[in-house]
Motif scaffolding. Structure first.
Motif, PDB file in Angstrom:
ATOM      1  N   LYS A 254      34.975  14.298  -5.353  1.00  0.00           N
ATOM      2  CA  LYS A 254      33.852  13.485  -5.810  1.00  0.00           C
ATOM      3  C   LYS A 254      34.353  12.200  -6.477  1.00  0.00           C
ATOM      4  CE  LYS A 254      29.742  13.668  -8.787  1.00  0.00           C
ATOM      5  NZ  LYS A 254      28.965  14.511  -9.738  1.00  0.00           N
ATOM      6  N   SER A 460      30.310  12.208   3.375  1.00  0.00           N
ATOM      7  CA  SER A 460      31.309  11.331   2.765  1.00  0.00           C
ATOM      8  C   SER A 460      31.086   9.882   3.175  1.00  0.00           C
ATOM      9  CB  SER A 460      32.722  11.782   3.137  1.00  0.00           C
ATOM     10  OG  SER A 460      32.947  11.714   4.528  1.00  0.00           O
ATOM     11  N   PHE A 463      28.148   8.625   1.206  1.00  0.00           N
ATOM     12  CA  PHE A 463      28.515   8.391  -0.197  1.00  0.00           C
ATOM     13  C   PHE A 463      29.280   7.076  -0.341  1.00  0.00           C
ATOM     14  CE2 PHE A 463      28.517  13.230  -0.926  1.00  0.00           C
ATOM     15  CZ  PHE A 463      27.224  13.199  -1.425  1.00  0.00           C
ATOM     16  N   LEU A 470      26.107   9.519  -5.272  1.00  0.00           N
ATOM     17  CA  LEU A 470      27.034  10.614  -5.542  1.00  0.00           C
ATOM     18  C   LEU A 470      26.431  11.686  -6.447  1.00  0.00           C
ATOM     19  CD1 LEU A 470      30.416   8.771  -5.599  1.00  0.00           C
ATOM     20  CD2 LEU A 470      30.020  10.976  -4.510  1.00  0.00           C
ATOM     21  N   PHE A 473      26.184  14.945  -4.644  1.00  0.00           N
ATOM     22  CA  PHE A 473      27.387  15.668  -4.222  1.00  0.00           C
ATOM     23  C   PHE A 473      27.175  17.181  -4.296  1.00  0.00           C
ATOM     24  CE2 PHE A 473      31.710  17.374  -4.688  1.00  0.00           C
ATOM     25  CZ  PHE A 473      32.363  16.733  -3.651  1.00  0.00           C
TER      26      PHE A 473
END
Length: 497
Positions: A254, A460, A463, A470, A473
């Motif tokens: 993250k 991903s 993001f 995020l 996540f």
């Protein structure tokens, strides 16, 4: 990786029947061996079909190499073969190879860059273990990591130095920036960011680059620089309680994605990295649009170096950058479960012995001279009984098959095989070598694993580009576990020692 359908078996069997019929009464097609007549008395050469990324009929250098290899095999081994290069359409090699194989065209020799396990599971790849054990030359050049990988997955051969992707930048740009000294002394994530920032803002040289960093299609290449710095130094991360979790759902992942998002928002990461292929990535670097790219350590870095100096002069030689330093440091742990790419022999081939004899010859001193060094008069000269490699070798030649650490050449080398950047890249790769704790995914999890990796790529990318915040996540982690991650994590904790 999805299992093949019944049609693949049908196509493979059709090829087998056709191939066996065409070689009936041709024992030498399977026997091979020096001095044998591969035509079985017919005077006809054995045709070996080979599909190999970038080695097609439109590549004049490839055509010449395989013609020269035919001559060398006939002269040195008494093996009369004809290589037939199989062309694939432009685009993803793995996808186009899969379409070729599903369509029933199964060459004798196949280069894989992913997608091989589905063929191996269906019994369509030859177990190379007995061939290697009986070989004259090839068994002597296997590196320890090759032996470990072959023990658990005996279908792919890729005898090359351990060569991760490493980042490079032009020396004239590197030396023109204030942040370079700090990056060299301490390649922290913060110092990398400062370096990228100055590279994009100062635009050394010809008013470029437009952005600091680019990649080919996803973040795998960028990860080799930064993963370890965020604590992602193995596939499965050991937590404080002693259990393992998948690195891509960890807190370190993250944090890394937040850093990539920062690079993307500030224009330091190429906004089109998702759609770039390897050739457009390299082209952006050569044109000066991108300041930093990654390339495979060793010879590929020398090829980049030669091309860049052709375009930008001697001052444009390349500097190899270190991996980012943080929680850990490295270019990524080495998977020793299987070769991630390599050459295989089809179990459906009627000429398996002849195909492996080609492999074995290329491991011999004579074969290595051709594969590793190129052509006398073009890539090297023999001076006072020693080989002197020239610029055409360093800038253009690459081994298509085997590159053991120690070359067994019939004539000793006067000059090193690698230039300064290539040698430096392998030195760094060796310095930061660690083994991964990954394992071959069991067949019952393969379909889930494929879906989970696609899920990761989707999330991903979103993001990084800001399509998803995020803060979501946790939703990705939940989706990953629901898609099969929980079961595979349980298996990992039973498997990893």
């Amino acid at each position: 990786m999805k299992k093949w359908t019944t049609i693949a078996f049908t196509a493979a069997l059709a090829v087998t029947v056709t191939a066996c019929s065409s070689n009936a009464g041709n024992p030498a097609a399977n026997a091979g061996g020096a001095g044998a007549d591969p035509g079985g008395g017919s005077g006809q050469p054995v045709t070996l079909k080979i599909v190999y990324k970038d080695e097609g009929t439109s590549n004049a250098a490839s055509v010449k190499f395989f013609q020269e290899l035919e001559k060398a095999l006939a002269k040195d081994e008494g093996l009369d073969v004809k290589f037939e290069l199989v062309d694939l359409a432009q685009g993803s090699y793995a996808e186009n190879l899969n379409l070729l194989l599903l369509g029933g065209t199964i060459p004798d020799i196949i280069y894989f860059q992913g997608g091989d396990q589905q063929m191996a599971e269906q019994g369509l790849l030859e177990d190379l273990t007995p061939y290697i054990e009986k070989s004259e030359h090839l068994k002597t050049i296997l590196e320890p990591h090759n032996q470990t990988r072959m023990a658990s997955y005996p279908y792919l051969l890729w005898i090359k130095p351990l060569a991760p992707k490493v980042p490079v930048v032009r020396a004239d740009w590197f030396e023109a920036m204030d942040s370079s000294k700090a990056l060299t002394a301490d390649p922290s994530v913060d110092n990398y960011y400062a370096f990228f920032k100055e590279l994009a803002e100062k635009k050394p040289g010809s008013g470029k680059p437009s952005y600091a960093l680019t990649a080919a299609g996803d973040i795998a290449e960028i990860n080799t620089i930064f993963n370890a710095a965020f604590g992602l130094d193995q596939t499965w991360i050991k937590k404080d309680d002693g259990t393992f979790e998948y690195s891509r759902i960890s807190e370190g992942e993250k944090e890394k994605l937040a850093f990539y998002n920062k690079l993307y928002k500030e224009g330091l990461l190429d906004p089109q990295f998702i759609t770039k292929q390897w050739d457009t990535k390299e082209d952006a670097f050569y044109k000066g649009e991108a300041g930093v790219i990654t390339g495979t350590a060793g010879k590929i870095i020398d090829l980049y170096n030669g091309r860049m100096q052709e375009l930008g002069g001697e001052s444009a030689k390349l500097v190899v950058l270190p991996p980012a330093k943080g929680v850990s440091q490295g270019f990524g742990a080495t998977d020793v479960t299987k070769e991630s790419r390599g050459l295989a022999i089809s179990s459906q081939s009627a000429n398996k012995e002849a195909a492996f004899q080609v492999f074995d010859y290329l491991a011999s001193p004579k074969g290595q001279m051709l594969d590793r060094l190129g052509y006398e008069g073009e890539n090297y000269a023999v001076v006072d009984g020693k080989i002197e490699l020239n610029d055409n070798y360093y800038n253009n030649w690459y081994a298509r098959f085997w590159e053991p650490v120690e070359i067994k050449s019939e004539i000793p080398l006067q000059t090193p095989l690698l230039g300064e950047p290539g040698a430096k890249s392998l030195e760094l790769a060796s310095t930061f070598y660690t083994e991964d704790n990954s394992f071959i995914i069991p067949e019952q999890f393969v379909a889930n694993w494929d879906a989970m990796n696609n899920l990761y790529k989707e999330y991903s990318t979103d993001f990084i580009t800001g399509k998803k915040d995020l803060s979501e996540f946790g939703a990705f982690v939940d989706a990953w576990n629901a898609a099969g991650g929980a079961d595979i994590t349980a298996y990992a904790n039973e498997t990893i020692q």
